[in-house]
Each structure stands twice: as structure tokens, then as C-alpha cells.
Design a protein around this motif. Structure first.
Motif, PDB file in Angstrom:
ATOM      1  N   CYS A 106       0.840  -1.256  -0.059  1.00  0.00           N
ATOM      2  CA  CYS A 106       0.223   0.138   0.181  1.00  0.00           C
ATOM      3  C   CYS A 106       1.083   1.142   0.059  1.00  0.00           C
ATOM      4  N   LEU A 107       2.180   1.285   0.834  1.00  0.00           N
ATOM      5  CA  LEU A 107       3.008   2.292   0.683  1.00  0.00           C
ATOM      6  C   LEU A 107       3.779   2.557  -0.165  1.00  0.00           C
ATOM      7  N   ASN A 108       3.965   1.405  -0.970  1.00  0.00           N
ATOM      8  CA  ASN A 108       5.027   1.714  -2.024  1.00  0.00           C
ATOM      9  C   ASN A 108       4.615   1.720  -3.457  1.00  0.00           C
ATOM     10  N   HIS A 109       2.993   1.677  -3.524  1.00  0.00           N
ATOM     11  CA  HIS A 109       2.185   1.586  -4.601  1.00  0.00           C
ATOM     12  C   HIS A 109       2.391   0.573  -5.653  1.00  0.00           C
ATOM     13  N   SER A 110       2.559  -0.699  -5.049  1.00  0.00           N
ATOM     14  CA  SER A 110       2.473  -1.993  -5.643  1.00  0.00           C
ATOM     15  C   SER A 110       1.558  -2.804  -5.274  1.00  0.00           C
ATOM     16  N   SER A 111       0.225  -2.422  -4.696  1.00  0.00           N
ATOM     17  CA  SER A 111      -0.690  -3.147  -4.262  1.00  0.00           C
ATOM     18  C   SER A 111      -1.571  -3.892  -5.145  1.00  0.00           C
ATOM     19  N   GLY A 112      -1.525  -3.195  -6.362  1.00  0.00           N
ATOM     20  CA  GLY A 112      -2.535  -3.566  -7.506  1.00  0.00           C
ATOM     21  C   GLY A 112      -3.767  -3.415  -7.512  1.00  0.00           C
ATOM     22  N   LEU A 113      -4.191  -2.315  -6.447  1.00  0.00           N
ATOM     23  CA  LEU A 113      -5.609  -1.878  -6.232  1.00  0.00           C
ATOM     24  C   LEU A 113      -5.807  -1.095  -7.378  1.00  0.00           C
ATOM     25  N   PRO A 114      -7.217  -0.804  -7.817  1.00  0.00           N
ATOM     26  CA  PRO A 114      -7.652   0.010  -8.915  1.00  0.00           C
ATOM     27  C   PRO A 114      -6.991   1.472  -8.914  1.00  0.00           C
ATOM     28  N   GLY A 115      -6.906   2.182  -7.970  1.00  0.00           N
ATOM     29  CA  GLY A 115      -6.252   3.467  -8.174  1.00  0.00           C
ATOM     30  C   GLY A 115      -6.902   4.594  -7.234  1.00  0.00           C
ATOM     31  N   THR A 116      -7.854   4.926  -7.807  1.00  0.00           N
ATOM     32  CA  THR A 116      -8.820   6.000  -6.910  1.00  0.00           C
ATOM     33  C   THR A 116     -10.122   5.957  -6.795  1.00  0.00           C
ATOM     34  N   GLN A 117     -10.639   5.887  -5.378  1.00  0.00           N
ATOM     35  CA  GLN A 117     -12.136   5.900  -5.167  1.00  0.00           C
ATOM     36  C   GLN A 117     -12.532   7.298  -5.480  1.00  0.00           C
ATOM     37  N   TRP A 118     -13.232   7.747  -6.500  1.00  0.00           N
ATOM     38  CA  TRP A 118     -13.514   8.969  -6.920  1.00  0.00           C
ATOM     39  C   TRP A 118     -14.510   9.839  -6.098  1.00  0.00           C
ATOM     40  N   TYR A 157       1.219   4.492  -9.414  1.00  0.00           N
ATOM     41  CA  TYR A 157       0.642   5.622  -8.254  1.00  0.00           C
ATOM     42  C   TYR A 157      -0.637   5.143  -7.948  1.00  0.00           C
ATOM     43  N   CYS A 158      -1.027   5.088  -6.605  1.00  0.00           N
ATOM     44  CA  CYS A 158      -2.214   4.626  -6.088  1.00  0.00           C
ATOM     45  C   CYS A 158      -2.674   5.221  -5.059  1.00  0.00           C
ATOM     46  N   ASN A 159      -3.765   6.043  -5.036  1.00  0.00           N
ATOM     47  CA  ASN A 159      -4.422   6.339  -3.658  1.00  0.00           C
ATOM     48  C   ASN A 159      -5.212   5.483  -2.935  1.00  0.00           C
ATOM     49  N   ASP A 160      -5.713   4.282  -3.573  1.00  0.00           N
ATOM     50  CA  ASP A 160      -6.488   3.525  -2.599  1.00  0.00           C
ATOM     51  C   ASP A 160      -5.652   2.842  -1.627  1.00  0.00           C
ATOM     52  N   GLY A 161      -4.472   2.562  -1.804  1.00  0.00           N
ATOM     53  CA  GLY A 161      -3.402   1.942  -0.810  1.00  0.00           C
ATOM     54  C   GLY A 161      -3.502   2.747   0.495  1.00  0.00           C
ATOM     55  N   PHE A 162      -3.339   3.975   0.152  1.00  0.00           N
ATOM     56  CA  PHE A 162      -3.165   4.769   1.460  1.00  0.00           C
ATOM     57  C   PHE A 162      -4.248   5.129   2.135  1.00  0.00           C
ATOM     58  N   THR A 163      -5.377   5.196   1.616  1.00  0.00           N
ATOM     59  CA  THR A 163      -6.873   5.218   2.093  1.00  0.00           C
ATOM     60  C   THR A 163      -7.004   3.778   3.038  1.00  0.00           C
ATOM     61  N   LEU A 164      -6.723   2.662   2.650  1.00  0.00           N
ATOM     62  CA  LEU A 164      -6.682   1.607   3.544  1.00  0.00           C
ATOM     63  C   LEU A 164      -5.703   1.695   4.445  1.00  0.00           C
ATOM     64  N   ALA A 165      -4.267   2.463   4.308  1.00  0.00           N
ATOM     65  CA  ALA A 165      -3.485   2.439   5.397  1.00  0.00           C
ATOM     66  C   ALA A 165      -3.982   3.612   6.449  1.00  0.00           C
ATOM     67  N   GLU A 166      -4.754   4.218   6.167  1.00  0.00           N
ATOM     68  CA  GLU A 166      -5.428   5.391   6.849  1.00  0.00           C
ATOM     69  C   GLU A 166      -6.321   4.531   7.757  1.00  0.00           C
ATOM     70  N   MET A 167      -7.212   3.745   7.219  1.00  0.00           N
ATOM     71  CA  MET A 167      -7.998   2.831   7.913  1.00  0.00           C
ATOM     72  C   MET A 167      -7.395   1.896   8.874  1.00  0.00           C
ATOM     73  N   ILE A 168      -6.291   1.436   8.864  1.00  0.00           N
ATOM     74  CA  ILE A 168      -5.507   0.686   9.484  1.00  0.00           C
ATOM     75  C   ILE A 168      -5.079   1.295  10.751  1.00  0.00           C
ATOM     76  N   VAL A 169      -4.533   2.621  10.548  1.00  0.00           N
ATOM     77  CA  VAL A 169      -4.237   3.393  11.637  1.00  0.00           C
ATOM     78  C   VAL A 169      -5.544   3.564  12.751  1.00  0.00           C
ATOM     79  N   SER A 170      -6.666   3.871  12.030  1.00  0.00           N
ATOM     80  CA  SER A 170      -7.772   4.175  12.990  1.00  0.00           C
ATOM     81  C   SER A 170      -8.056   2.844  13.564  1.00  0.00           C
ATOM     82  N   LYS A 171      -8.199   1.804  13.045  1.00  0.00           N
ATOM     83  CA  LYS A 171      -8.576   0.516  13.472  1.00  0.00           C
ATOM     84  C   LYS A 171      -7.755   0.270  14.489  1.00  0.00           C
ATOM     85  N   ILE A 172      -6.089  -0.094  14.366  1.00  0.00           N
ATOM     86  CA  ILE A 172      -5.371  -0.471  15.178  1.00  0.00           C
ATOM     87  C   ILE A 172      -5.121   0.256  16.576  1.00  0.00           C
TER      88      ILE A 172
END
Length: 636
Positions: A106-118, A157-172
Motif C-alpha cells: 500500500c505504501l510503495n504503490h505496488s498493491s495492484g489496487l484500482p487507483g482512486t475511489q473518486w 501511483y495509487c491512492n486506494d492503498g493509502f486510504t486503506l493504510a489510514e483505515m489501519i491506523v484508525s482501527k489499530i
């Protein structure tokens, strides 16, 4: 203050004349060398921006998110190589490969996620601090999505990975992401303006691009931070100093090349760190040293950049509204290079051809064309030439001309240089093999007498337009008399123009007095350089001062009578000239215009906003001037 003014000048020269706002800060050795803010806050009131104003830095937020993750890594609560579904068990996708996505991916942009939740990428307002409703949307969006590639296959470049990282910070952490960053990152370093959209600090107002609504973000870890540039430098300085916010080990991990690619010529993808766009930046123009870190940000209204430069222990921060139309990276590096040269005498330009001080002293100044005022600006190895009006407008006519040792070159290889002939200094340039004298440097002349000084600041309006004359539609709408800055005895006749005109724009002709009532142009430039000089002549008609200039007759604006619903049927107050009136209340509808007659409306600045001879709708004005033009006004 002198350095700050110098750097702000470099910035100002690059701005579009209709820009909203831009701000910057340069920190060296933990101290702010210079900071500035130009423009307005985007409001109708056009309140000036200050260094306290905040800007949306969008994707620079990813560095805050990465630091938050690394703090949890340091505490042993998160592991970079553990799949994110371990921390977010509700996270699911249509593609089973999602189970292999790790926090590192998620943090090095290699997650394969779609890209951006618009959806809710940018919004006029945001929800609660917890952001839970948005997280529900994220889970729902991901549950309907596939991966574009195997996790770890390549970095894009992928925004989605950092949204999930944000959610991890909040959850943990058990703390809302915005609150976590505020309590454990920004507040401890005194970055009180640096917040996400859900926790904005009202003491630091947010800029927005004029005529647009203020911009807020639900996706906080990917792009939701707002900050002023001084506070952004405080955050950037964490990566140059030992501190209690993030360990040296975590910073080293973030700054390690972690991007991946399957194309061996690809040097871009491999430069991703954790959060960083580039962890080994090399710039072709500047010697920045090794291990330079770069993070950029771009939203619907803002472009921003953050540089960490270990060689000089420097942090650079800049953010602009898009209507500035500048390259934020190039501009802030130019400013930094100028600062290093002036403050420490260190030349970081890779080109070794600095402009000699003797050349600058000899040729710096104001140069004149028949209808335009130019100023030269020398910085290190480059020259910028601006068109500056006496009304405060500016336009970079020639940007960043590179010094080659004897001349200045643009990107097309055309050359610009200075010469002295017959005691006058000239700017010349080449164009497709020809050398053209462009402008003559202005000198000082005898001080103006009291009669001419009394005319400075006065405005005049044309009163002998004809029904078929179209020059007045584009230019020569009105006249303001001014004194040329930094030149004794030179008068500027500043003619307003219709907004948006493509060719001429504001015409500003310079002249010097011959006697109390006449003046003349003084340029002596061959080719086109002294083509249309003005030769003003003042007369008194019916006790009112008029000026014949540029083949029109202008009347003192202060003597224009008030409009009281006159029409073409009303008796002209002077049958030999246009009937011109001052509008003091909103003119909602126009008088009827008979055939072979003409009606003109000027705004308060004497710019054309309506002409019955030209197709176009009339937009009601509250204040301005109305001119009735009769067929018999033709005077040849």
C-alpha cells in the motif's frame, strides 16, 4: 526581509496575472530563511493571503499517513509485510489476490489496487471525525472491484492503498486517523495549522481558488491534509533531525528505494519509497546532493511540493492554486538556489555560467516599447523580462532565459542580449536568423513641474468616438496619467483596454514634457522599437481640461455629468462630441439604439464591457460610464 522580498519577486514573476494564491517557505538548519504568500484567499472580498493561510497539499498527506503507520510499526502493533486483511477483516474484493496485499504494498504503490475511489475525493464539506460513513463506502467500493495486477508485481501511483493504510491506523490505534495525526505528529512539533479536513483549525483560514467552493476531503491519509507552508517545513524537518516523532530506523525504511517494475529501462517506478514519490531525486539544473526526498500533491484546486535536501539540511515547501500556472518544483528550486547564493555564497546551479555582477549592474532596469513597460530581473544564471503596468499588473514576457556566458537563450535557442549605442542601452533578440532591436532602457529626465505633477493620477475619457470606429472597442477605452516608477521626469499615459483582448491589451506610452501643455515620446529604437509614440496636447474647452492624444480627444473624467436616464432622444450636452455620463446606480437595461447610432458602456476601470456595434449580451453594471455616439460626431 530582503531575502524574502527577493524570493517573492522570483515567484511573482512566474505567476499568471489572474492567479488566486500561492505560498512558500524555505527552512535551512531548522530555521525559516524566507516565507511568503501572494494573492488573495479566493473570497469575493479578495482578502490578502498571509503565511498563516492554509492550502490543500493533497497527496503530500501520504507522508503523514506513512509516518502514522511507522509509529505503529515501532510499537510492534503493525508489521509492514503482513496482509492488510489481517488488520481490516472487513476488507474484501471480487479478486482473491486481495488477500496477498500487504501494508508495504500500500505504501510503495505496488498493491495492484484500482487507483482512486473518486466518490468524495473532493467535497464541499466532510462528515464526522471518525469518518466511518466514508469507510463503509470504501469497503463497498472494494467489494465490487478487481485488482489490476498481482500485489508486488509493479508500482503505479495509487491512492486506494493509502486510504486503506489510514483505515489501519484508525482501527489499530483505536483513535480516529485525524485525531491520531494531530495528537502524535503535528501538535507535538508546533504545526498547529496542519490538520485533515475533519479537524481544520479555524485560526488558520483555508484558501480556495476564486469562483470555486472551498475544497475538503474524505480520503485523509491519501490526500486530506491542509497546512500553511511554515508548518509543512516543520514536518519536513523531522526527516533531517533526530526527534521523538519518528525513529531513524523508520525514516531510513521510508527513504529506501522500494518501487518495483518489470521494465528494466524504467527508472521512475523504482524511485518510490514508502510514501515518497522519489527517494533519490536528481535534478538536471541543480546540484542537490544525494538522498533528496520529494513528495508532490495535486487536487482539483491546488498543486504542492515538499523537498527534503540533506546536503544543505534544507526543507522546501510550496503550494499554489491552479490558476497560478507555475511549475511549483522548478520555481521553488530556483528560489532555493538564489537563497543559497545570497545567504551562503554557494552556487548549486549545475551550469557554471553565473551572470556577472558587472553585467547586472550595467543592464538591470526599465526598458520601454512604444506601448509597454519592461523590467529585467537577473537571478543566478537566468534572466526574466516582465511587462509591468502602472496599474499593478505584470506578465512574464520572457521567462528563465539561460545565460550562456555572453548572451541569454530561450528553450528554442533564440538569443537575448544588451548593447549600448549613442549613449542609450538596448535590449535586442534574435528571431529565425534576424537580430531585432526590441526596447530602449529608460533614463531619468528633469523633474516634473507643478502643472504636470497635478495631472498625475487623473483620468480621462474619450469623447470623439465615431459610429464606425472600432479601435476604441479594443484599446484606448480610457486614459490614466501616471509617473514611471524609478525614472525621474517620465510620464506614462496608460490607456485601458477591453478585458480579454487578444492582441493589444493595456497600452502604456511614455513621454516627457516639452512645455506645460505638450509632451512627446523619446524612444530612439530602430525596427519596430519606437513605432507608435504618443504626442499629447492639453487644451481647455469650456473651462474643462481635455487632452488630444493618440488621435482621440479625452475629457477630464471628474467633469463628466451623472446619468439620469438620458436616451438618444435627449438633447446632447455638447452637440460636437459624444454624450458621456457617469453611472452611479445599476443600469439594468439599455436605452434603445437607433440605426446608425452607437452605445458604449465602460466599467469603473474604463474598460469596454458593452458596445452596440459588436454582438454580445449586456451584463448589468452598478457603476461605470455610458457613452451616446451620434452619426454627426464624425470629425475627419
Amino acid at each position: 526581509m530582503e531575502l524574502q522580498e527577493r524570493l517573492s519577486e522570483i515567484l511573482r514573476l512566474n505567476l499568471d496575472k489572474k492567479f488566486t494564491a500561492v505560498s512558500y517557505a524555505i527552512m535551512v538548519d531548522g530555521k525559516i530563511w524566507a516565507s511568503g504568500a501572494l494573492g488573495t484567499d479566493g473570497s469575493e472580498e479578495k482578502r490578502p493571503t498571509t503565511t498563516e493561510h492554509t492550502f490543500n497539499i493533497c497527496s503530500i498527506s501520504k507522508i503523514f499517513c506513512t509516518v502514522a503507520i511507522m509509529k505503529l510499526v515501532e510499537e510492534g502493533r503493525v508489521d509492514l509485510d503482513t496482509p492488510i486483511c489481517h488488520y481490516l477483516p472487513r476488507f474484501k474484493m471480487l479478486d482473491e489476490r486481495y488477500k496477498d496485499i500487504t501494508v508495504r504494498h500500500c505504501l510503495n504503490h505496488s498493491s495492484g489496487l484500482p487507483g482512486t475511489q473518486w466518490k468524495h475525493f473532493s467535497a464541499t464539506h466532510v462528515g464526522s471525525l471518525e469518518n466511518e460513513e466514508y469507510y463503509q463506502e470504501v469497503y463497498s467500493h472494494m467489494a465490487k472491484s478487481h485488482l489490476k495486477a498481482d500485489p508486488g508485481r509493479y508500482s503505479v501511483y495509487c491512492n486506494d492503498g493509502f486510504t486503506l493504510a489510514e483505515m489501519i491506523v484508525s482501527k489499530i490505534s483505536g483513535v480516529p486517523f485525524a485525531q491520531f495525526c494531530k495528537e502524535f505528529i503535528t501538535e507535538p512539533i508546533g504545526a498547529h495549522s496542519t490538520r485533515t479536513s475533519t479537524t481544520v483549525n479555524p485560526n488558520y483560514p483555508l484558501v480556495h481558488e476564486k469562483e470555486k467552493a472551498a475544497e475538503y476531503f474524505y480520503l485523509q491519509g491519501s490526500g486530506g491534509f491542509t497546512t500553511n507552508m511554515i508548518d509543512l517545513c516543520k514536518f519536513g524537518n523531522l526527516f533531517l533531525t533526530e526527534n521523538d516523532i519518528i525513529t531513524e530506523e523508520s525514516k531510513a525504511e521510508m527513504a529506501r528505494c522500494q518501487g518495483v517494475t518489470f521494465i528494466h529501462e524504467d527508472t521512475s517506478s523504482v524511485s518510490f519509497g514508502l510514501g515518497w514519490d522519489n527517494v533519490k531525486l536528481k535534478d538536471p539544473e541543480f546540484d542537490l546532493g544525494d538522498h533528496v526526498l520529494l513528495k508532490g500533491g495535486n487536487s482539483f484546486q491546488f498543486t504542492s511540493a515538499l523537498y527534503i535536501i540533506p546536503k544543505y539540511n534544507a526543507v522546501l515547501a510550496i503550494s499554489e492554486t491552479h490558476d497560478c500556472h507555475i511549475d511549483v518544483g522548478q520555481v521553488i528550486l530556483n528560489m532555493f538556489a538564489a537563497a543559497m547564493l545570497e545567504e551562503k555564497g554557494i552556487n548549486i546551479y549545475k551550469r557554471d555560467k553565473l551572470i556577472p555582477k558587472k553585467l547586472i549592474e550595467q543592464y538591470q532596469g526599465t526598458y520601454l516599447l512604444p506601448g509597454m513597460i519592461l523590467n529585467t530581473h537577473f537571478f543566478g544564471t537566468t534572466l526574466t523580462i516582465t511587462n509591468d503596468t502602472v496599474t499593478g499588473e505584470h506578465n512574464a514576457l520572457y521567462k528563465d532565459l539561460k545565460f550562456n556566458g555572453t548572451e541569454f537563450e530561450d528553450k528554442n535557442g533564440e538569443k537575448y542580449f544588451f548593447r549600448e549605442y549613442e549613449n542609450n542601452k538596448y535590449l535586442l533578440y534574435t528571431n529565425r536568423g534576424e537580430t531585432i532591436p526590441a526596447a530602449m532602457r529608460c533614463q531619468s529626465y528633469p523633474e516634473l513641474n507643478d502643472i504636470w505633477k497635478a495631472r498625475i493620477g487623473k483620468r480621462y475619457i474619450p469623447i470623439d468616438y465615431t459610429t464606425q470606429d472600432m479601435v476604441g472597442h479594443e484599446i484606448m477605452n480610457g486614459l490614466t496619467i501616471a509617473h514611471l516608477p524609478n525614472a525621474e521626469g517620465v510620464i506614462v499615459f496608460s490607456f485601458s483596454a477591453m478585458d480579454g483582448t487578444d492582441i493589444y491589451g493595456r497600452f502604456e506610452g511614455c513621454c516627457i514634457p516639452r512645455d506645460d501643455h505638450t509632451a512627446s515620446g523619446f524612444l530612439q529604437t530602430p525596427s519596430n522599437g519606437s513605432r507608435d509614440l504618443i504626442d499629447p496636447y492639453f487644451v481647455i474647452k469650456d473651462g474643462i481640461e481635455h487632452c488630444y492624444v493618440a488621435s482621440y480627444l479625452f475629457r477630464d473624467l471628474d467633469t463628466i455629468p451623472e446619468y439620469t436616464d438620458q436616451t438618444f432622444e435627449s438633447k446632447p450636452y455638447n452637440p460636437n462630441y459624444n454624450s458621456v455620463y457617469k453611472l452611479k446606480k445599476e443600469l439594468k437595461s439599455l436605452p434603445d439604439v437607433p440605426e446608425n447610432h452607437r452605445l458604449i458602456i465602460l466599467d469603473q476601470g474604463l474598460s469596454m464591457i458593452y458596445d452596440s456595434q459588436v454582438k454580445g449580451d449586456y451584463k448589468p453594471v452598478k457603476e461605470g460610464y455610458i457613452s451616446f455616439i451620434f452619426p454627426h460626431n464624425i470629425q475627419i
